[in-house]
Scaffold this motif. Structure first.
Motif, PDB file in Angstrom:
ATOM      1  N   VAL A 279       0.872  -1.172   0.000  1.00 30.37           N
ATOM      2  CA  VAL A 279       0.000   0.000   0.000  1.00 30.37           C
ATOM      3  C   VAL A 279       0.911   1.224   0.000  1.00 30.37           C
ATOM      4  CG1 VAL A 279      -0.138   0.160   2.525  1.00 30.37           C
ATOM      5  CG2 VAL A 279      -2.006   1.065   1.139  1.00 30.37           C
TER       6      VAL A 279
ATOM      7  N   VAL B 173      -2.428   6.471   1.218  1.00 30.39           N
ATOM      8  CA  VAL B 173      -3.742   5.821   1.286  1.00 30.39           C
ATOM      9  C   VAL B 173      -4.318   5.975   2.688  1.00 30.39           C
ATOM     10  CG1 VAL B 173      -4.903   3.579   1.190  1.00 30.39           C
ATOM     11  CG2 VAL B 173      -3.235   4.200  -0.570  1.00 30.39           C
TER      12      VAL B 173
ATOM     13  N   ALA C 143      -6.747   1.097   3.607  1.00 26.85           N
ATOM     14  CA  ALA C 143      -5.712   0.087   3.835  1.00 26.85           C
ATOM     15  C   ALA C 143      -6.298  -1.127   4.533  1.00 26.85           C
ATOM     16  CB  ALA C 143      -4.576   0.683   4.660  1.00 26.85           C
TER      17      ALA C 143
ATOM     18  N   ARG D 255      -8.145  -3.192   2.139  1.00 24.34           N
ATOM     19  CA  ARG D 255      -7.213  -3.958   1.300  1.00 24.34           C
ATOM     20  C   ARG D 255      -6.746  -5.205   2.039  1.00 24.34           C
ATOM     21  NH1 ARG D 255      -4.536  -4.383  -3.088  1.00 24.34           N
ATOM     22  NH2 ARG D 255      -2.306  -4.785  -3.265  1.00 24.34           N
TER      23      ARG D 255
END
Length: 202
Positions: free
Chosen positions: A50, A54, A59, A62
């Motif tokens: 990442v 972000v 995150a 993700r």
């Protein structure tokens, strides 16, 4: 020159009654197994990354989508700068940053709360290839670290992150809880619980 091929001899399966499953392929894990067995090797598994800018919630999403609890943080140029874990995002770090800087949660980026690489410890890939899981457990216990980076070096001297070892992975593969890993007085105690498959009372 053409290569010749040959048909293989076929056999019947009258005496075959069992199906192999992935968990049966490997021998039971032991503290004496090679340490490389608990390393996530980036020559085989692509690290999940990442970028610094972000948001922490993006995150976290993700992590969920990739089924991981830790992301490697990189710059827009692709340079490794640190790591961020689900614990970092769910813990007090985000709230502290919000209070100290007067910002909302949406404004907290990965780079604000990540663990910078200068605060991470590492071992070399060469050390891993000559170590056992017990050595890794002792290293984690003595250092108090939850993760160890594994670093190798190319033929022209470029250092890179070859992989990572996490205490949670070691614990899961040995089927031994964190409390046992860190509180057991000897590897004999840990080996006993691994062998017997039951909880150990310290």
């Amino acid at each position: 020159m053409s290569q010749e091929f040959y048909p293989l001899r076929l056999q019947d399966n009258c005496d075959v009654e069992h199906l192999l499953t992935p968990g049966q392929k490997q021998q039971p894990f032991s503290v004496n197994n090679p340490a490389i067995e608990v390393m996530t090797d980036f020559s085989e598994v692509v690290p999940v990354t990442v970028t610094e800018g972000v948001s922490v919630d993006d995150a976290l999403e993700r992590m969920k989508s990739q089924h991981v609890r830790l992301l490697f943080v990189i710059t827009l140029a692709g340079k490794f700068v640190g790591v961020i874990s689900s614990h970092d995002i769910a813990g007090h770090k985000v709230i502290v940053h919000m209070q100290n800087h007067g910002v909302t949660r949406d404004e907290v980026a990965v780079g604000h709360i990540m663990l910078h690489k200068q605060h991470l410890r590492s071992i070399t890939f060469d050390q891993i290839t000559h170590s056992r899981i017990g050595d890794i457990m002792l290293t984690l216990k003595n250092s108090g670290d939850q993760h160890l980076l594994v670093v190798d070096e190319t033929e022209i001297g470029i250092k890179r992150i070859r992989g990572i070892i996490s205490a949670s992975d070691v614990s899961r593969k040995l089927r031994v809880g964190f409390d046992i890993m860190y509180e057991a007085k000897s590897f004999a105690q840990i080996e006993k619980i691994i062998t017997e498959g039951r909880d150990l009372v310290i």
